[in-house]
Motif scaffolding. Structure first.
Motif, PDB file in Angstrom:
ATOM      1  N   LYS A 456       0.871  -1.272  -0.088  1.00 39.47           N
ATOM      2  CA  LYS A 456      -0.069  -0.001   0.126  1.00 39.47           C
ATOM      3  C   LYS A 456       0.860   1.243   0.052  1.00 39.47           C
ATOM      4  O   LYS A 456       0.456   2.313  -0.208  1.00 39.47           O
ATOM      5  CB  LYS A 456      -0.916   0.068   1.376  1.00 39.47           C
ATOM      6  CG  LYS A 456      -1.883  -1.089   1.296  1.00 39.47           C
ATOM      7  CD  LYS A 456      -2.842  -0.745   2.348  1.00 39.47           C
ATOM      8  CE  LYS A 456      -4.104  -2.195   2.675  1.00 39.47           C
ATOM      9  NZ  LYS A 456      -4.883  -1.770   3.787  1.00 39.47           N
ATOM     10  N   PHE A 457       2.033   0.879   0.150  1.00 42.19           N
ATOM     11  CA  PHE A 457       2.924   2.153   0.486  1.00 42.19           C
ATOM     12  C   PHE A 457       4.184   2.035  -0.650  1.00 42.19           C
ATOM     13  O   PHE A 457       5.250   2.263  -0.308  1.00 42.19           O
ATOM     14  CB  PHE A 457       3.705   2.207   1.593  1.00 42.19           C
ATOM     15  CG  PHE A 457       2.714   2.370   2.789  1.00 42.19           C
ATOM     16  CD1 PHE A 457       2.444   3.716   3.281  1.00 42.19           C
ATOM     17  CD2 PHE A 457       2.100   1.265   3.184  1.00 42.19           C
ATOM     18  CE1 PHE A 457       1.345   3.749   4.245  1.00 42.19           C
ATOM     19  CE2 PHE A 457       0.991   1.456   4.236  1.00 42.19           C
ATOM     20  CZ  PHE A 457       0.695   2.705   4.836  1.00 42.19           C
ATOM     21  N   SER A 458       3.822   1.415  -1.812  1.00 44.07           N
ATOM     22  CA  SER A 458       4.736   1.394  -2.852  1.00 44.07           C
ATOM     23  C   SER A 458       5.542   2.505  -3.316  1.00 44.07           C
ATOM     24  O   SER A 458       6.764   2.535  -4.050  1.00 44.07           O
ATOM     25  CB  SER A 458       4.248   0.601  -4.144  1.00 44.07           C
ATOM     26  OG  SER A 458       3.128   1.417  -4.892  1.00 44.07           O
ATOM     27  N   ASP A 459       4.913   3.764  -3.105  1.00 40.22           N
ATOM     28  CA  ASP A 459       5.666   4.972  -3.635  1.00 40.22           C
ATOM     29  C   ASP A 459       6.844   5.425  -2.874  1.00 40.22           C
ATOM     30  O   ASP A 459       7.287   6.427  -3.014  1.00 40.22           O
ATOM     31  CB  ASP A 459       4.621   5.973  -3.800  1.00 40.22           C
ATOM     32  CG  ASP A 459       3.601   6.221  -2.622  1.00 40.22           C
ATOM     33  OD1 ASP A 459       3.433   5.137  -1.820  1.00 40.22           O
ATOM     34  OD2 ASP A 459       3.682   7.573  -2.031  1.00 40.22           O
ATOM     35  N   MET A 460       6.981   4.578  -1.562  1.00 41.12           N
ATOM     36  CA  MET A 460       7.951   5.217  -0.633  1.00 41.12           C
ATOM     37  C   MET A 460       8.971   4.416  -0.535  1.00 41.12           C
ATOM     38  O   MET A 460       9.754   4.553   0.408  1.00 41.12           O
ATOM     39  CB  MET A 460       7.234   4.987   0.821  1.00 41.12           C
ATOM     40  CG  MET A 460       6.005   6.169   1.265  1.00 41.12           C
ATOM     41  SD  MET A 460       5.104   5.586   2.705  1.00 41.12           S
ATOM     42  CE  MET A 460       6.328   5.794   4.137  1.00 41.12           C
ATOM     43  N   ASP A 461       9.481   3.473  -1.643  1.00 43.30           N
ATOM     44  CA  ASP A 461      10.830   2.942  -1.756  1.00 43.30           C
ATOM     45  C   ASP A 461      10.851   2.009  -0.448  1.00 43.30           C
ATOM     46  O   ASP A 461      12.129   2.258   0.109  1.00 43.30           O
ATOM     47  CB  ASP A 461      11.902   3.888  -1.884  1.00 43.30           C
ATOM     48  CG  ASP A 461      13.173   3.233  -2.477  1.00 43.30           C
ATOM     49  OD1 ASP A 461      13.118   2.103  -2.906  1.00 43.30           O
ATOM     50  OD2 ASP A 461      14.067   4.085  -2.159  1.00 43.30           O
ATOM     51  N   LEU A 462      10.071   0.978  -0.174  1.00 44.39           N
ATOM     52  CA  LEU A 462      10.294   0.399   1.138  1.00 44.39           C
ATOM     53  C   LEU A 462      10.796  -0.941   0.627  1.00 44.39           C
ATOM     54  O   LEU A 462      10.701  -1.433  -0.590  1.00 44.39           O
ATOM     55  CB  LEU A 462       8.851   0.196   1.897  1.00 44.39           C
ATOM     56  CG  LEU A 462       8.095   1.362   2.277  1.00 44.39           C
ATOM     57  CD1 LEU A 462       6.936   1.003   3.301  1.00 44.39           C
ATOM     58  CD2 LEU A 462       9.086   2.403   3.208  1.00 44.39           C
ATOM     59  N   ASP A 463      11.323  -1.851   1.739  1.00 45.10           N
ATOM     60  CA  ASP A 463      11.900  -3.009   1.346  1.00 45.10           C
ATOM     61  C   ASP A 463      10.751  -4.113   1.741  1.00 45.10           C
ATOM     62  O   ASP A 463      10.830  -4.338   2.836  1.00 45.10           O
ATOM     63  CB  ASP A 463      13.017  -3.313   2.026  1.00 45.10           C
ATOM     64  CG  ASP A 463      13.793  -4.519   1.857  1.00 45.10           C
ATOM     65  OD1 ASP A 463      12.935  -5.378   1.057  1.00 45.10           O
ATOM     66  OD2 ASP A 463      14.873  -5.034   2.479  1.00 45.10           O
ATOM     67  N   ALA A 464      10.055  -4.343   0.673  1.00 42.14           N
ATOM     68  CA  ALA A 464       8.886  -5.262   1.112  1.00 42.14           C
ATOM     69  C   ALA A 464       9.241  -6.669   1.727  1.00 42.14           C
ATOM     70  O   ALA A 464       8.474  -7.318   2.594  1.00 42.14           O
ATOM     71  CB  ALA A 464       8.065  -5.775  -0.363  1.00 42.14           C
ATOM     72  N   LYS A 465      10.631  -7.130   1.265  1.00 45.67           N
ATOM     73  CA  LYS A 465      11.003  -8.353   2.053  1.00 45.67           C
ATOM     74  C   LYS A 465      11.165  -8.240   3.630  1.00 45.67           C
ATOM     75  O   LYS A 465      10.902  -9.166   4.490  1.00 45.67           O
ATOM     76  CB  LYS A 465      12.344  -8.740   1.684  1.00 45.67           C
ATOM     77  CG  LYS A 465      12.323  -9.545   0.352  1.00 45.67           C
ATOM     78  CD  LYS A 465      13.522  -9.919  -0.153  1.00 45.67           C
ATOM     79  CE  LYS A 465      13.751 -10.403  -1.474  1.00 45.67           C
ATOM     80  NZ  LYS A 465      14.877 -11.086  -2.009  1.00 45.67           N
TER      81      LYS A 465
END
Length: 493
Positions: A456-465
């Motif tokens: 849901k926060f794909s625009d924030m450059d998070l590490d999904a892993k």
């Protein structure tokens, strides 16, 4: 030059920024530190069942204890005495105010540290201000993250490690007559055995040591309160009146009360410095706000509980006299005050407390230094081993050396460290609020334990892993939430 820089940084710039960030986020978050105060205990209780994962992550409770080990130090004993000496009893009131605002600052920085944490190949995490600067502000600010890491290494990894060693060795020498050289050698050996075991061993030691030292110090404070229970309302009245200049003997007046209380609160709880987020980032939690809430509680423990205990020990004693208290200051005032309550053994008790507080802080400082090196390299074991050897050497050297210049230099680098972190917090105000609102929304929907969905926060450059929750833990969360809401399913992460 160092005194001039310290005066500019700590006397003007940082105090203003820290208050702005603390009050600003308190208002923007609708007083998050008070809204979720009760939830802090539920999160910690749940974390104990949530910590036996296959990768051996730190639990939320272990990360809290490790951060408390760093926040609680000599400043809680000696620093509070200095604040009362120079600012009068009113300094305690302003210390409380800053502590409550600092809880919001700590929530923001630790939530951001969790949000932007990075998963390692072995399943563990790393993160902190250097990471949320680089990911949250963009790769063009990687240099700022690198600068923060260097300042963190110099300030905590090197400077404050030597200073804490000096405090521990001199305390043992004053209390028991042990030469500082032997104290330094013994401390270095113990520290070496622990730090070569990595952060998990440090956390295990802190998990035992911190509760013992904190509970022991609080126990003696409660004994003192019990001995003078009839005078407690008078002391509280004195604190409040002095804070607003309504008491004639107020140290240096209302201005000194505000300044010393603000400084003591900020220096002691470290909210805004960015040190605690380095620890908060490695905890295994289902939502970033969980650790934000927990780390806000660590500020409460440090400032509202431990510092207040020292203040009441001093103010309830016959030693405290606003007209002459300047003749006795620092740890000597706390020792004299406790001895007045319980006898001469109180002096030794304060020295032992300083030793334990200082020792735990050395371990915490080592971890911060290691995490700063992690930002530049995670695979060069020779580099980490060299740093560990350097820490052992610094502990020995610090115990036997006059560290006046080192202390002044570390104050400057710590000020610069805070300046970098506060700039980042201001820039990342909106992402921090966005994560909090996701937490708020799930709570409003009746979900007992919110789960963070990085998609849901794909625009924030998070590490999904870093946000892949293990299946058995996800099932445990589903059951807890279903029980709380009456629903039979939890939206998948």
């Amino acid at each position: 030059m160092l005194d001039f820089l310290n005066d500019i940084l700590w006397g003007k710039v940082l105090i203003a920024l820290l208050i702005i960030v603390g009050i600003g986020f308190t208002l923007a978050s609708r007083f998050v530190q008070f809204r979720y105060f009760g939830r802090m205990f539920r999160i910690l209780g749940a974390s104990q069942a949530f910590k036996k994962d296959k990768h051996g992550h730190l639990s939320s409770f272990q990360a809290l204890i490790l951060s408390v080990a760093g926040r609680v130090g000599g400043g809680n004993i000696a620093g509070v005495a200095v604040a009362i000496t120079l600012g009068g009893p009113g300094a305690v009131f302003w210390m409380w105010v800053v502590g409550m605002m600092g809880m919001a600052t700590s929530f923001l920085e630790c939530t951001l540290a969790q949000t932007y944490k990075q998963a390692e190949p072995d399943g563990t995490y790393r993160g902190g201000p250097a990471h949320y600067i680089t990911r949250g502000m963009g790769s063009k600010f990687k240099w700022l993250g690198g600068l923060y890491s260097i300042l963190l290494l110099v300030t905590f990894g090197f400077g404050f490690t030597a200073l804490q060693s000096y405090a521990v060795a001199t305390s043992v020498g004053d209390a028991f007559g042990v030469p500082v050289f032997y104290s330094g050698i013994a401390l270095a050996m113990i520290v070496g055995l622990i730090i070569f075991g990595g952060v998990k061993r440090i956390a295990r030691v802190a998990e035992v040591l911190v509760p013992v030292m904190a509970v022991g110090y609080l126990a003696i404070a409660f004994v003192v309160l019990g001995m003078h229970i009839d005078r407690i309302p008078d002391v509280i009245t004195l604190i409040v009146k002095s804070a607003f200049g309504l008491e004639q003997a107020v140290g240096g007046g209302i201005g000194a009360a505000i300044m010393m209380g603000v400084k003591r609160g900020l220096f002691s709880n470290e909210a805004g410095l960015g040190s605690a987020p380095n620890v908060a980032a490695v905890a295994y939690v289902p939502h970033p706000a969980n650790q934000g809430v927990v780390q806000a509680f660590s500020v409460f423990i440090d400032t509202l509980i431990i510092c207040s205990s020292t203040a009441f020990i001093i103010l309830l004693s016959s030693i405290y006299d606003p007209a002459s208290v300047s003749d006795v200051g620092g740890v000597a005032l706390t020792q004299s005050a406790l001895a007045d309550h319980v006898g001469d053994w109180g002096r030794s008790f304060v020295s032992v407390a300083l030793v334990l507080f200082g020792f735990s802080t050395v371990l915490y400082n080592y971890y911060l230094g290691e995490n700063s090196i992690n930002f530049f390299s995670t695979e060069n074991q020779n580099l980490f081993n060299a740093f560990r050897v350097a820490i052992i050497g610094l502990v020995c050297w610090g115990a036997t050396t006059d560290l006046g210049t080192v202390f002044a230099f570390a104050d400057v680098t710590m000020g610069l460290l805070a300046l970098v972190n506060l700039i980042a917090l201001i820039c990342l105000f909106k992402p921090g609020l966005r994560v909090l609102r996701d937490f708020d929304q799930q709570i409003a929907e009746g979900i007992e334990q919110p789960v963070f969905d990085a998609n849901k926060f794909s625009d924030m450059d998070l590490d999904a892993k870093a946000w892949e929750i293990e299946l058995e833990d996800l099932e445990q969360l589903r059951q807890r939430n279903a029980k709380a809401t009456g629903r039979e399913s939890l939206a998948s992460n």
